[in-house]
Design an enzyme around this catalytic site. Structure first.
Site, PDB file in Angstrom:
ATOM      1  N   CYS A 273       0.813  -1.224   0.000  1.00  0.00           N
ATOM      2  CA  CYS A 273       0.000   0.000   0.000  1.00  0.00           C
ATOM      3  C   CYS A 273       0.843   1.269   0.000  1.00  0.00           C
ATOM      4  O   CYS A 273       0.617   2.186  -0.791  1.00  0.00           O
ATOM      5  CB  CYS A 273      -0.974  -0.009   1.179  1.00  0.00           C
TER       6      CYS A 273
ATOM      7  N   HIS B 186      -2.348   1.030   6.861  1.00  0.00           N
ATOM      8  CA  HIS B 186      -2.813   0.987   5.465  1.00  0.00           C
ATOM      9  C   HIS B 186      -3.036   2.404   4.957  1.00  0.00           C
ATOM     10  O   HIS B 186      -3.403   3.307   5.718  1.00  0.00           O
ATOM     11  CB  HIS B 186      -4.106   0.178   5.357  1.00  0.00           C
TER      12      HIS B 186
ATOM     13  N   HIS C 152      -5.924   1.880  -3.918  1.00  0.00           N
ATOM     14  CA  HIS C 152      -4.987   1.290  -2.952  1.00  0.00           C
ATOM     15  C   HIS C 152      -4.599  -0.118  -3.361  1.00  0.00           C
ATOM     16  O   HIS C 152      -5.222  -0.736  -4.228  1.00  0.00           O
ATOM     17  CB  HIS C 152      -5.606   1.279  -1.549  1.00  0.00           C
TER      18      HIS C 152
END
Length: 257
Positions: free
Chosen positions: A164, A214, A226
């Site tokens: 990510c 994240h 993402h």
């Protein structure tokens, strides 16, 4: 009955254990190779100004990604940290962070003379791309060019896959900004932005547990781009989903007007 109860108890224990490990993957599987950090909610960020790349060398305009991958591999064989990306339907290759145009030109000419590249451009992303909202739009378009690329923990380039924070770092780098490597570092570097104030190109962060693990690129209309987790590809998701609503830790902005 006793044996049945024991079997059920054992099955239930294994189920809880598997659920625990699944949760741990969600918490830590997409944060990059990180160092320990305190809870993001305990220490507000001050908003560090990102440094910009110097002069870079860009070449190639391929219709097929395989050509860009092969050229990237050849340059890596020369010890260069090259990467390819998609722009306006074509795949291009870029590398370098040179302090002056002359330094970039000298390197490019050496590669030309050895037959590694043909035509090339020397550019400085900070001057090439627009500022403010227009830069935010360009960041989103760059991220869209990576849709479909597989997730790879620790990955920072399309040929190897992205995690990510590797995705967000590469996206910002292509737009001339040096974003830190891990999601927690990126979280600390930006200026805090509330969910109602998000603009295209901002980053959105999530903390399924006690710490940020994240990050994605806000694409507008409540959606973000993402690299989710192992076994999945770069995709567009909604901030309105229950999981991301509950895990949302805040937005961060790095673009100056």
């Amino acid at each position: 009955m006793l044996r049945g109860d024991q079997a059920y108890s054992g099955f239930r224990s294994w189920g809880l254990l598997l659920a625990f490990f699944a949760a741990m993957v969600l918490v830590s599987g997409c944060g990059g190779k990180q160092v320990p950090s305190s809870s993001p909610r305990e220490h507000p960020d001050s908003g560090t100004r990102l440094s910009t790349l110097g002069y870079t060398i860009q070449f190639g305009a391929f219709a097929q990604p395989g050509n860009a991958r092969r050229l990237t591999a050849r340059l890596e064989g020369q010890g260069l940290e090259a990467y390819y990306f998609q722009q306006e339907g074509l795949y291009k290759v870029r590398f370098g962070d040179f302090p002056t145009r002359d330094a970039a030109e000298r390197k490019a000419r050496r590669l030309q003379n050895t037959g590694h590249i043909r035509e090339y451009y020397v550019l400085r992303p900070r001057n090439t791309f627009p500022a403010g909202p227009r830069l935010g739009e360009q960041i989103v378009q760059t991220a869209r060019g990576f849709l479909g690329i597989p997730y790879e923990w620790g990955g920072t380039r399309p040929e190897e896959g992205f995690d990510c924070s590797g995705l967000t770092m590469a996206t910002y780098r292509l737009n001339g900004l040096k974003l830190p490597r891990t999601s927690r570092q990126q979280y600390r570097a930006g200026t805090p932005v509330g969910s109602e104030e998000l603009q295209k190109g901002d980053l959105v962060f999530f903390a399924p547990g006690s710490r940020v693990s994240h990050v994605g690129v806000y694409a507008g209309n409540g959606r973000f781009i993402h690299a989710p987790s192992t076994g999945k590809n770069v995709r567009i998701s909604s901030l309105g989903s229950r999981y991301y609503q509950n895990a949302f830790a805040g937005g961060r902005r790095y673009i100056r007007e």
